[in-house]
Design an enzyme around this catalytic site. Structure first.
Site, PDB file in Angstrom:
ATOM      1  N   SER A 194       0.822  -1.210   0.000  1.00 48.72           N
ATOM      2  CA  SER A 194       0.000   0.000   0.000  1.00 48.72           C
ATOM      3  C   SER A 194       0.853   1.256   0.000  1.00 48.72           C
ATOM      4  CB  SER A 194      -0.898   0.033   1.239  1.00 48.72           C
ATOM      5  OG  SER A 194      -1.788  -1.030   1.206  1.00 48.72           O
ATOM      6  N   GLU A 215       1.452  -2.785  14.793  1.00 47.70           N
ATOM      7  CA  GLU A 215       1.869  -1.387  14.651  1.00 47.70           C
ATOM      8  C   GLU A 215       2.569  -0.855  15.896  1.00 47.70           C
ATOM      9  OE1 GLU A 215      -1.210  -2.554  14.165  1.00 47.70           O
ATOM     10  OE2 GLU A 215      -1.405  -2.500  11.984  1.00 47.70           O
ATOM     11  N   PHE A 248      -3.847   3.736  12.467  1.00 44.76           N
ATOM     12  CA  PHE A 248      -3.081   2.825  13.325  1.00 44.76           C
ATOM     13  C   PHE A 248      -1.820   3.516  13.857  1.00 44.76           C
ATOM     14  CE2 PHE A 248      -4.930  -0.156  10.004  1.00 44.76           C
ATOM     15  CZ  PHE A 248      -6.083  -0.354  10.734  1.00 44.76           C
ATOM     16  N   ARG A 254      -1.464   8.756  -0.475  1.00 46.47           N
ATOM     17  CA  ARG A 254      -0.725   7.766  -1.264  1.00 46.47           C
ATOM     18  C   ARG A 254      -0.929   7.903  -2.769  1.00 46.47           C
ATOM     19  NH1 ARG A 254      -2.529   2.341  -0.631  1.00 46.47           N
ATOM     20  NH2 ARG A 254      -4.414   3.006   0.436  1.00 46.47           N
TER      21      ARG A 254
END
Lengths: 277, 311
Positions: free
Chosen positions: B34, B55, B80, B164
């Site tokens: 990702s 995480e 997260f 992203r």
């Protein structure tokens, strides 16, 4: 171990114990129980195994030590002071405003403290990171870490355990201070961690189990851990909470206990009369 | 201008940094596909650590790496990074005064199809209360690259929101950036819009264009960072604008809107309109649906500016 070395270490452990009791007695309250249960582990590490230099506490290729059960700070401070990392007088500043010796270990405040800890579980992950970084730098050193048995309730311990095994971090040697007590009571009543030996084995660690107050057993186990080249090492240490402080020894209440200078002096006197701890 | 995937810029910049500095390392928590760092992993397998779906452990490990001199970039979804690993980032990284670069991907409504559980409207709120931390959000590929490099050489922790997906280029390659220095993108005295990040800066620019055709001229500022915040710029522009607005892809509570209000109430008290998520949870939907749902659109900005000017 030679008899003379053993005797020296035993005496050193007793000295560290006395410093812890007097430091907390001087303040009037503190984490006496979990500090006294790790005295032999700290003694053998700092007086036999750790490559550290009190005059140059930041040298890059040193071994690292992480006290993940950060509330046992007083035990580490007594050990570091006895090794000469800072003046012994500092011990009387424990938890006073502006001190360099806070209840929980702080890497920014105390010479010789490699990692800040106190929020349980976190020091162990940091030890894994240190081991990765030192291996990347091809340092021939080790990362030593003590975790608590109550701390082993934290999920983060097992996340880090999985990672150390996955990354084959044989440069980690960890200890569980298994004194069987947590703040609210006995572990088997509050949150049982058994079968702790099987747990670590199943996470892929090289596991040994010793009496955590027996310096010869600790010595033997650390030696074997140093020769392990594939897996991280866990040495489960059966210990007694409050060991050597008779008003708190073996008592759940010793976790964070109130006592004064007189009681400390009395306990130290009694300790001195004992020939063999 | 040509569009470029932001995650590609992120990874290319990390590779560039890593080629120069052996201490740069990258951590992931099962999201390298990702965030795009798979190519980093291929190039520097020894300096890439995928810790799996953990995480909190990732941030703890990053802190340990930093404690032995490494410069770790640790990425996961922003929810997260800041919600789940907050205590680890707070204590192991920041309180311990280490040097961890935390990256939160998919800020605010850009979490889109991942929905409410993955939609961070409070990551800035959670990070900007951490002493000394730098909290920033690049708005285009150029600012991403330049700010990421700045972050690598800043001694201390940083938190970056990472959009992203592809987005248009706003800045020239020669533009230089500083944390705590906003960029004035359009000028006009009718209103000033303090905006942050890809979604809001672009929507604000769209609004400025539409308004200028109607004879309303506004100043659009790309704030770059919420912490430190550009106090001087906020005060001087608020003094010279009829209407002052904040515009963020985040809760108005303790985000950019709060930060701007704090500056102005102490220095130049005036009415502020805070546009952004109004004390609501996230939900699932397309990016366009969500932008409309939470009022993070040029249309909503225009409506608010016109209303305020009429009063």
């Amino acid at each position: 171990m030679e008899a003379q070395t053993l005797l020296k270490l035993k005496n050193q452990a007793k000295e560290i114990r006395k410093l812890i009791i007097s430091m907390i007695g001087n303040l009037g309250v503190g984490h006496i129980g979990g500090s006294l249960s790790i005295v032999e582990i700290l003694t053998i590490l700092y007086y036999k195994y750790l490559n550290v230099d009190p005059k140059n506490p930041d040298k890059m290729d040193r071994d690292r030590f992480v006290l993940s059960k950060g509330h046992a700070g007083p035990a580490l401070y007594a050990t570091l002071a006895s090794k000469g990392f800072f003046p012994i007088e500092w011990l009387n500043t424990l938890n006073q405003g502006g001190t360099r010796l806070p209840s929980h270990c702080d890497r920014t405040k105390t010479p010789g403290v490699d990692m800040t800890a106190g929020s349980l579980g976190q020091g162990f992950s940091a030890a894994v990171g240190m081991a990765l970084g030192c291996r990347l730098d091809k340092l021939n050193n080790h990362i030593y870490c003590i975790i608590g048995d109550g701390e082993s309730n934290e999920g983060q311990i097992w996340e880090a355990a999985m990672a150390a095994s996955q990354f084959k971090l044989s440069n980690i040697i960890a200890f569980t201070d298994y004194n069987k007590m947590q703040i609210d009571g006995y572990l088997h009543v509050i949150m049982n961690i058994e079968d702790i030996t099987s747990k670590w084995l199943s996470f892929g660690w090289y596991v040994q189990r010793v009496n955590g107050h027996d310096l010869e057993q600790l010595d033997f186990a650390i030696n074997r851990a140093l020769n392990e080249k594939c897996r991280p090492s866990m040495i489960i240490c059966d210990t007694i909470k409050g060991k050597g402080f008779y008003p708190g020894e073996g008592k759940v209440e010793s976790h964070n206990m109130t006592f004064d200078k007189n009681m400390a002096a009395e306990a130290i006197e009694k300790l001195e009369k004992e020939n063999d701890l | 201008m040509a569009e470029k995937e932001m995650r590609q810029v992120y990874t290319e910049t990390l590779i560039e940094l890593a080629e120069k500095d052996p201490n740069i390392v990258v951590l992931e928590a099962d999201l390298m596909k990702s965030t795009g760092t798979a190519s980093f992993a291929k190039k520097f397998p020894d300096r890439f650590f995928d810790v799996g779906v953990a995480e909190a452990n990732m941030v703890g490990i990053a802190s340990g790496l930093s404690a032995v001199g490494k410069i770790p970039f640790a990425a996961t979804f922003a929810c997260f990074a800041t919600r789940r690993a907050h205590d680890q980032f707070f204590i192991s990284a920041n309180y311990a005064k280490l040097n961890v670069k935390l990256i939160g991907a998919d800020p605010g409504v850009t979490a889109a199809f991942n929905g409410g559980t993955h939609m961070p409207f409070e990551d800035i709120a959670l990070t900007r209360v951490i002493p000394d931390l730098i909290v920033f959000e690049p708005s285009d590929p150029v600012s991403l690259k330049k700010l990421l490099i700045k972050s690598a050489y800043h001694k201390g922790c940083t938190y970056m929101r990472l959009h992203r997906k592809a987005t248009n280029t706003i800045y020239n390659e020669t533009e230089e950036f500083e944390f705590g220095k906003g960029k004035i993108l359009t000028k006009g005295n009718d209103a000033v819009v303090f905006a942050l990040g890809v979604v809001c800066v672009n929507e604000a620019l769209k609004a400025a264009q539409i308004l200028s055709n109607e004879g309303i001229n506004i100043t659009v500022v790309d704030m770059i960072s919420v912490k430190p915040i550009d106090k001087e710029l906020i005060i001087s522009l608020a003094q010279n604008s009829k209407v002052t607005l904040t515009f963020e892809n985040h809760q108005v509570i303790n985000g950019l809107g709060s930060a701007v209000c704090e500056v102005l109430s102490e220095n130049y008290p005036k009415k502020i309109i805070r546009l952004g998520v109004q004390d609501l949870f996230g939900e699932v939907g397309t990016l366009d649906y969500l932008k409309n749902r939470y009022g993070i659109t040029a249309e909503n900005l225009i409506k608010n500016i016109k209303n305020a000017l009429e009063k």
